[in-house]
Design an enzyme around this catalytic site. Structure first.
Site, PDB file in Angstrom:
ATOM      1  N   ASN A   7       0.869  -1.180   0.000  1.00 51.38           N
ATOM      2  CA  ASN A   7       0.000   0.000   0.000  1.00 51.38           C
ATOM      3  C   ASN A   7       0.907   1.232   0.000  1.00 51.38           C
ATOM      4  O   ASN A   7       1.520   1.556   1.014  1.00 51.38           O
ATOM      5  CB  ASN A   7      -0.892  -0.020   1.252  1.00 51.38           C
ATOM      6  N   ARG A  88      -2.518  -2.116  -3.456  1.00 45.21           N
ATOM      7  CA  ARG A  88      -3.783  -1.462  -3.183  1.00 45.21           C
ATOM      8  C   ARG A  88      -3.863  -0.197  -4.058  1.00 45.21           C
ATOM      9  O   ARG A  88      -2.937   0.613  -4.057  1.00 45.21           O
ATOM     10  CB  ARG A  88      -3.841  -1.074  -1.709  1.00 45.21           C
ATOM     11  N   HIS A 177     -13.257   1.268   0.709  1.00 47.36           N
ATOM     12  CA  HIS A 177     -13.061   0.136   1.647  1.00 47.36           C
ATOM     13  C   HIS A 177     -13.537  -1.176   1.030  1.00 47.36           C
ATOM     14  O   HIS A 177     -13.880  -2.129   1.756  1.00 47.36           O
ATOM     15  CB  HIS A 177     -13.847   0.324   2.971  1.00 47.36           C
ATOM     16  N   ARG A 236     -13.724  12.988   9.681  1.00 49.16           N
ATOM     17  CA  ARG A 236     -14.609  13.347   8.556  1.00 49.16           C
ATOM     18  C   ARG A 236     -16.052  13.461   9.011  1.00 49.16           C
ATOM     19  O   ARG A 236     -16.500  12.690   9.862  1.00 49.16           O
ATOM     20  CB  ARG A 236     -14.522  12.273   7.453  1.00 49.16           C
ATOM     21  N   GLU A 379      -7.095  -6.655   4.758  1.00 50.77           N
ATOM     22  CA  GLU A 379      -7.033  -6.222   3.360  1.00 50.77           C
ATOM     23  C   GLU A 379      -5.771  -6.742   2.679  1.00 50.77           C
ATOM     24  O   GLU A 379      -5.777  -7.062   1.498  1.00 50.77           O
ATOM     25  CB  GLU A 379      -7.089  -4.682   3.301  1.00 50.77           C
TER      26      GLU A 379
END
Ligand code: AMP
Length: 393
Positions: A7, A88, A177, A236, A379
């Site tokens: 990633n 990713r 996601h 957020r 992930e």
């Protein structure tokens, strides 16, 4: 077979070296502050930890260092052992509906979506190019955050705005996601030995999104055109009335970008509590009676509960609810607060079963109308599994 799961961020590179099919993590690590002062890296393997501060001029230098360390510490005996590298990639627009092998022409096509994911996509591509340069004979695979959500219907992914915004500019819900929600769906489907499950997957970490899945197909998800939409998150806002943006611009003299930055970085748990974006800090303050921390926690739980109820309706009754990611896996209090807010669905938590963190477990009572599980997301493993599948073809 050893697969590297990568990633790459704008100034960082996270990796996990995974043995498949055993799923054993052989090594993992993080290269930080690439291209800026104070660059360093950490590599963990076999109970050992390497921490070094060295100049990392760019991502290629970081990849070269990684290779050097893997060989020097005999984590791999030769580079031939690394059979594939999975990356990713944040955004594949509407074009990429599956993970795929990467080459220059595919990277060119992915770069078209850079303007939809300006913070991540160019960095993800830089990471791929660095591996292509340093390990030219190893295949690279791209795994997108957006692909899992590509099964959403027009009804769910279109916004009720002028149609030209979609046809001309690609403005629609993409969802994010996806790799985590796909992992959760795969794990619970394998565990319950069913491929027709209606799943509500709640990925609640610093970022957060909820996903309604029916038989492996995403019906709806809370993040939207960007990862700013949906539930309240660490920093957020999640969904707000868009008219707030020009209003705040007028009041403060800020630009649209500055206001959106506030919505991304100064809102959510941090904005309401005024304490922290980290749910542990907010929880601690709430336990001491801090009113804004209590308010932040209540809002956070309620917004998640509202979406779970909405998705239960959309799925015409969910078979299972799953909590995952930092908060979902670790905070028994937040799990309880959320479940207390969906009692109308007949969902009941078992406090004894809920008293743990970071494991695959059932947390609902036997008579709960919908069973609730906690499943640690992975992930990196999902990326490695996709990579193995594609390079074995
Ligand atoms: P993630 O983005 O998935 O890494 O999740 C980060 C979030 O998980 C932060 O808000 C952390 O506070 C939260 N988190 C991690 N560990 C715990 C814990 N033991 N209890 C409560 N929250 C936690």
């Amino acid at each position: 077979m050893k697969i590297l799961s990568v990633n790459a961020g704008s100034s960082s590179l996270k990796f996990t070296l995974i043995e498949l099919p055993s799923r054993e993590v052989i090594a993992s690590g993080l290269f930080e502050k690439i291209g800026i002062d104070g660059s360093c890296y950490t590599i963990k393997y076999n109970g050992e930890k390497i921490v070094k501060e060295v100049e990392l001029k760019d991502h290629s230098v970081a990849v070269s260092k990684l290779i050097e360390e893997l060989l020097a510490n005999k984590i791999v005996a030769s580079l031939d052992e690394i059979e594939g590298i999975g990356h990713r990639i944040l955004h594949g627009g509407s074009e990429f509906t599956k993970s795929l092998l990467l080459d220059d022409s595919v990277l060119e096509r992915i770069s078209k979506y850079n303007e939809l994911g300006p913070l991540h996509n160019p960095a993800n591509i830089t990471g791929v190019k660095a591996f292509m340069k340093v390990l030219p004979n190893v295949p690279n695979v791209g795994v997108f955050d957006t692909t899992f959500h590509q099964t959403m219907s027009e009804e769910e992914y279109l916004y009720p705005v002028p149609m030209e915004w979609y046809t001309e500019y690609g403005i629609r819900k993409y969802g994010f996601h996806g790799t985590s929600h796909r992992f959760i769906n795969k794990s619970i489907s394998e565990y319950l030995n069913r491929n027709d499950l209606k799943v509500i997957s709640c990925h609640i970490g610093n970022g957060g999104s909820i996903c309604a899945i029916n038989g492996g197909n995403v019906v709806d998800t809370t993040m939207g055109f960007t990862p700013l939409a949906g539930i309240m998150m660490g920093t957020r806002s999640g969904d707000i009335d868009p008219s707030i943006i020009p209003f705040v611009m007028k009041k403060t003299g800020k630009t649209a970008e500055e206001v959106v930055n506030d919505l991304n970085k100064k809102s959510g748990l941090l904005g309401i509590s005024g304490i922290s974006s980290d749910s542990r800090d907010v929880e601690e303050a709430a336990l001491k009676g801090d009113k804004r921390a209590i308010l932040a926690q209540n809002m956070y739980a309620q917004k998640i509960a509202n979406y779970i109820a909405m998705y239960n309706n959309l799925l015409n009754g969910a078979d299972v609810i799953v909590f995952t990611a930092g908060v979902g896996e670790n905070s028994k209090n937040m799990r309880k607060m959320i479940i207390e807010r969906i009692q109308s669905l007949g969902v009941k938590i078992d406090d004894d079963k809920n008293d743990f963190r970071g494991e695959f477990r059932l947390i609902s009572t036997d008579d709960s109308k919908i069973p609730v599980y906690v499943i640690p997301t992975n992930e990196e493993l999902m990326i490695a599994l996709d990579t193995m599948e594609l390079i074995s073809k």
